[in-house]
Design a protein around this motif. Structure first.
Motif, PDB file in Angstrom:
ATOM      1  N   SER A  52       0.825  -1.210   0.000  1.00 41.47           N
ATOM      2  CA  SER A  52       0.000   0.000   0.000  1.00 41.47           C
ATOM      3  C   SER A  52       0.858   1.258   0.000  1.00 41.47           C
ATOM      4  N   TRP A  53       2.079   1.170   0.586  1.00 36.86           N
ATOM      5  CA  TRP A  53       2.966   2.322   0.488  1.00 36.86           C
ATOM      6  C   TRP A  53       3.457   2.479  -0.949  1.00 36.86           C
ATOM      7  N   ALA A  54       3.717   1.370  -1.632  1.00 40.65           N
ATOM      8  CA  ALA A  54       4.121   1.449  -3.038  1.00 40.65           C
ATOM      9  C   ALA A  54       3.014   2.125  -3.853  1.00 40.65           C
ATOM     10  N   THR A  55       1.777   1.790  -3.565  1.00 42.06           N
ATOM     11  CA  THR A  55       0.643   2.435  -4.236  1.00 42.06           C
ATOM     12  C   THR A  55       0.589   3.914  -3.873  1.00 42.06           C
ATOM     13  N   ALA A  56       0.780   4.237  -2.597  1.00 40.41           N
ATOM     14  CA  ALA A  56       0.759   5.637  -2.156  1.00 40.41           C
ATOM     15  C   ALA A  56       1.837   6.444  -2.865  1.00 40.41           C
ATOM     16  N   ALA A  57       3.045   5.905  -2.943  1.00 44.38           N
ATOM     17  CA  ALA A  57       4.141   6.612  -3.607  1.00 44.38           C
ATOM     18  C   ALA A  57       3.843   6.801  -5.097  1.00 44.38           C
ATOM     19  N   HIS A  58       3.275   5.802  -5.714  1.00 42.74           N
ATOM     20  CA  HIS A  58       2.894   5.891  -7.130  1.00 42.74           C
ATOM     21  C   HIS A  58       1.826   6.974  -7.309  1.00 42.74           C
ATOM     22  N   MET A  59       0.879   7.018  -6.389  1.00 45.24           N
ATOM     23  CA  MET A  59      -0.199   8.002  -6.442  1.00 45.24           C
ATOM     24  C   MET A  59       0.348   9.418  -6.290  1.00 45.24           C
ATOM     25  N   VAL A  60       1.307   9.602  -5.384  1.00 43.79           N
ATOM     26  CA  VAL A  60       1.932  10.918  -5.200  1.00 43.79           C
ATOM     27  C   VAL A  60       2.550  11.368  -6.523  1.00 43.79           C
ATOM     28  N   CYS A  61       3.269  10.472  -7.164  1.00 42.27           N
ATOM     29  CA  CYS A  61       3.895  10.793  -8.453  1.00 42.27           C
ATOM     30  C   CYS A  61       2.842  11.132  -9.504  1.00 42.27           C
ATOM     31  N   ASP A  62       1.821  10.295  -9.620  1.00 43.54           N
ATOM     32  CA  ASP A  62       0.781  10.520 -10.627  1.00 43.54           C
ATOM     33  C   ASP A  62       0.038  11.834 -10.395  1.00 43.54           C
ATOM     34  N   PHE A  63      -0.344  12.105  -9.144  1.00 43.18           N
ATOM     35  CA  PHE A  63      -1.085  13.335  -8.858  1.00 43.18           C
ATOM     36  C   PHE A  63      -0.213  14.567  -9.078  1.00 43.18           C
ATOM     37  N   GLY A  64       1.048  14.482  -8.692  1.00 44.00           N
ATOM     38  CA  GLY A  64       1.933  15.634  -8.812  1.00 44.00           C
ATOM     39  C   GLY A  64       2.362  15.926 -10.238  1.00 44.00           C
ATOM     40  N   LYS A  65       2.597  14.885 -11.021  1.00 43.74           N
ATOM     41  CA  LYS A  65       3.126  15.068 -12.369  1.00 43.74           C
ATOM     42  C   LYS A  65       2.081  14.894 -13.463  1.00 43.74           C
ATOM     43  N   ASN A  66       1.289  13.858 -13.370  1.00 51.07           N
ATOM     44  CA  ASN A  66       0.418  13.480 -14.487  1.00 51.07           C
ATOM     45  C   ASN A  66      -0.944  14.168 -14.502  1.00 51.07           C
ATOM     46  N   THR A  67      -1.153  15.113 -13.608  1.00 51.67           N
ATOM     47  CA  THR A  67      -2.411  15.875 -13.615  1.00 51.67           C
ATOM     48  C   THR A  67      -2.188  17.319 -14.061  1.00 51.67           C
ATOM     49  N   ARG A  68      -0.948  17.660 -14.433  1.00 51.19           N
ATOM     50  CA  ARG A  68      -0.628  19.043 -14.814  1.00 51.19           C
ATOM     51  C   ARG A  68      -1.264  19.399 -16.151  1.00 51.19           C
ATOM     52  N   LYS A  69      -1.857  20.584 -16.180  1.00 52.98           N
ATOM     53  CA  LYS A  69      -2.373  21.170 -17.418  1.00 52.98           C
ATOM     54  C   LYS A  69      -2.197  22.679 -17.311  1.00 52.98           C
ATOM     55  N   PRO A  70      -1.907  23.336 -18.424  1.00 52.72           N
ATOM     56  CA  PRO A  70      -1.667  24.787 -18.373  1.00 52.72           C
ATOM     57  C   PRO A  70      -2.828  25.583 -17.783  1.00 52.72           C
ATOM     58  N   ASP A  71      -4.051  25.112 -17.964  1.00 48.60           N
ATOM     59  CA  ASP A  71      -5.225  25.859 -17.513  1.00 48.60           C
ATOM     60  C   ASP A  71      -5.725  25.429 -16.136  1.00 48.60           C
ATOM     61  N   LYS A  72      -4.972  24.562 -15.427  1.00 52.29           N
ATOM     62  CA  LYS A  72      -5.416  24.089 -14.112  1.00 52.29           C
ATOM     63  C   LYS A  72      -4.344  24.354 -13.063  1.00 52.29           C
ATOM     64  N   LYS A  73      -4.795  24.532 -11.838  1.00 50.87           N
ATOM     65  CA  LYS A  73      -3.857  24.649 -10.726  1.00 50.87           C
ATOM     66  C   LYS A  73      -3.146  23.312 -10.542  1.00 50.87           C
ATOM     67  N   ARG A  74      -1.914  23.397 -10.081  1.00 48.30           N
ATOM     68  CA  ARG A  74      -1.181  22.174  -9.788  1.00 48.30           C
ATOM     69  C   ARG A  74      -1.676  21.580  -8.473  1.00 48.30           C
TER      70      ARG A  74
END
Length: 186
Positions: A52-74
């Motif tokens: 579950s920590w591996a999932t948590a760490a993966h989620m942190v990466c995905d939320f921080g990096k893979n949700t970026r868009k120029p028109d949205k807040k980080r």
């Protein structure tokens, strides 16, 4: 049919059964909570043990990096187990039950979100983190499985994977991460 082939087919069948019973509306509700947290610039904290920590760490990466868009807040996202020296210091000096709760006491603000991941729903350090989030007027999400354990009744937003297989539960926690990431990127 070989024993391995039977095991593979049974596992895939178990995944299909969970898809049919999956709590889609609950996941949509949690995703909307995270979208609102992003708009409010709230911090999202994530924790889990072992797989579950591996999932948590993966989620942190995905939320921080893979949700970026120029028109949205980080998204503001922190993995509570990322600082290994702090984690081991808390484990040694305060007890392993406090490894996520103690950093939350330093960082959590009202309206922040804690995503707590525990396959069983009974991990003491996860439960302590949720209790701490509540003390600081944070919102808590619990990703769990089996019957939900204690976590299901302790969090504001429980998502229980309908399975009694830890492997299937952990697979679906990753699927939940990827679905939320896709929604948050849209």
């Amino acid at each position: 049919m070989s024993e391995n082939l039977i095991t593979i087919k049974n596992y895939l069948f178990a995944l299909t059964e969970v898809i049919e019973k999956f709590p889609v509306e609950k996941l949509a509700e949690i995703t909307e909570l995270l979208q609102q947290a992003r708009e409010n610039q709230a911090t999202i904290f994530i924790c889990g043990n072992g797989g579950s920590w591996a999932t948590a760490a993966h989620m942190v990466c995905d939320f921080g990096k893979n949700t970026r868009k120029p028109d949205k807040k980080r998204m503001r996202v922190i993995g509570l187990g990322d600082n290994i020296p702090s984690l081991t210091a808390y484990a040694n000096d305060e007890g392993y039950d406090r490894v996520f709760a103690e950093p939350l006491m330093n960082l959590m603000q009202p309206g922040d979100v804690l995503i707590a991941i525990s396959g069983s729903g009974n991990s003491p350090n996860i439960l302590e983190a949720v209790k701490t989030a509540r003390q600081f007027d944070g919102v808590s999400v619990g990703l769990t499985g089996f019957e939900g354990g204690q976590l299901k009744d302790l969090v504001d937003y429980p998502l229980v994977i309908p399975s009694d297989s830890m492997e299937v539960i952990e697979d679906f926690h990753m699927i939940v991460d990827h679905i939320m990431t896709l929604c948050l990127r849209q």
